[in-house]
Write a protein that holds these residues in place. Structure first.
Motif, PDB file in Angstrom:
ATOM      1  N   CYS A  12       0.811  -1.059  -0.061  1.00 52.56           N
ATOM      2  CA  CYS A  12      -0.097   0.076   0.116  1.00 52.56           C
ATOM      3  C   CYS A  12       0.818   1.263   0.023  1.00 52.56           C
ATOM      4  CB  CYS A  12      -1.032  -0.052   1.090  1.00 52.56           C
ATOM      5  SG  CYS A  12       0.000   0.140   2.670  1.00 52.56           S
ATOM      6  N   ASP A  13       0.274   2.278   0.246  1.00 53.46           N
ATOM      7  CA  ASP A  13       1.011   3.834   0.399  1.00 53.46           C
ATOM      8  C   ASP A  13       1.908   4.017   1.532  1.00 53.46           C
ATOM      9  OD1 ASP A  13       0.124   4.054  -2.379  1.00 53.46           O
ATOM     10  OD2 ASP A  13      -1.676   5.279  -1.444  1.00 53.46           O
ATOM     11  N   THR A  14       1.655   3.060   2.507  1.00 52.12           N
ATOM     12  CA  THR A  14       2.205   3.418   3.902  1.00 52.12           C
ATOM     13  C   THR A  14       3.857   3.648   3.823  1.00 52.12           C
ATOM     14  OG1 THR A  14       0.451   2.139   4.981  1.00 52.12           O
ATOM     15  CG2 THR A  14       2.490   2.570   6.263  1.00 52.12           C
ATOM     16  N   GLY A  29       0.658  -4.674   5.673  1.00 52.19           N
ATOM     17  CA  GLY A  29      -0.170  -5.197   4.737  1.00 52.19           C
ATOM     18  C   GLY A  29      -0.062  -6.534   4.530  1.00 52.19           C
ATOM     19  N   LEU A  43      -2.570  -6.596  -0.948  1.00 53.21           N
ATOM     20  CA  LEU A  43      -2.652  -6.465   0.390  1.00 53.21           C
ATOM     21  C   LEU A  43      -3.446  -7.618   1.089  1.00 53.21           C
ATOM     22  CD1 LEU A  43      -2.720  -4.098   2.763  1.00 53.21           C
ATOM     23  CD2 LEU A  43      -4.972  -3.536   1.764  1.00 53.21           C
ATOM     24  N   ALA A  48      -5.361  -5.319   6.842  1.00 51.23           N
ATOM     25  CA  ALA A  48      -5.840  -4.436   6.281  1.00 51.23           C
ATOM     26  C   ALA A  48      -6.558  -3.448   7.114  1.00 51.23           C
ATOM     27  CB  ALA A  48      -6.867  -5.056   5.248  1.00 51.23           C
ATOM     28  N   GLY A  72      -1.642   4.708   4.746  1.00 50.76           N
ATOM     29  CA  GLY A  72      -2.128   3.604   3.692  1.00 50.76           C
ATOM     30  C   GLY A  72      -3.270   2.638   4.498  1.00 50.76           C
ATOM     31  N   LYS A  73      -3.422   1.651   3.462  1.00 48.00           N
ATOM     32  CA  LYS A  73      -4.560   0.560   3.979  1.00 48.00           C
ATOM     33  C   LYS A  73      -3.833  -0.295   4.867  1.00 48.00           C
ATOM     34  CE  LYS A  73      -7.250   1.795  -0.135  1.00 48.00           C
ATOM     35  NZ  LYS A  73      -7.964   1.212  -1.476  1.00 48.00           N
ATOM     36  N   GLY A  74      -2.759  -0.710   4.723  1.00 46.16           N
ATOM     37  CA  GLY A  74      -2.170  -1.708   5.463  1.00 46.16           C
ATOM     38  C   GLY A  74      -1.885  -1.579   6.874  1.00 46.16           C
TER      39      GLY A  74
END
Length: 95
Positions: A12-14, A29, A43, A48, A72-74
């Motif tokens: 993800c974007d983390t 993630g 992911l 999540a 991010g989503k993770g």
């Protein structure tokens, strides 16, 4: 890995900055994080829960601490165990 290192998730974007690090693999993630980010991976739904910018994440023993600089989503984890938000220290009473 050393304090001050910036790690990117490949799921993800983390992005995080290492504040304190012990032994183990830092993940986001469900995939290992690295300084370059690595190849994109799916992911893992078990990891999540998301990460919040500006928050610090720690393991149960307090040996690893990360500062999230890009959300991010993770979920952040250490060797498959999800890290928790670090609680703020209570201020002394000012009577």
């Amino acid at each position: 890995m050393k304090p001050g290192s910036r790690l990117k998730s490949s799921a993800c974007d983390t992005e995080v900055v290492v504040i304190r690090c012990g032994s183990g693999t830092i993940q986001c993630g469900g995939a290992a994080m690295s300084e370059g980010g690595g190849d994109a991976v799916e992911l893992n739904p078990d990891f999540a829960g998301g990460s919040v910018m500006g928050k610090r994440y720690v393991d149960a023993a307090g040996t690893t601490e990360l500062l999230c600089v890009k959300p991010g989503k993770g979920s952040l984890a250490l060797d498959g165990t999800v890290l928790v938000l670090k609680e703020a220290k209570p201020l002394p009473a000012s009577d």
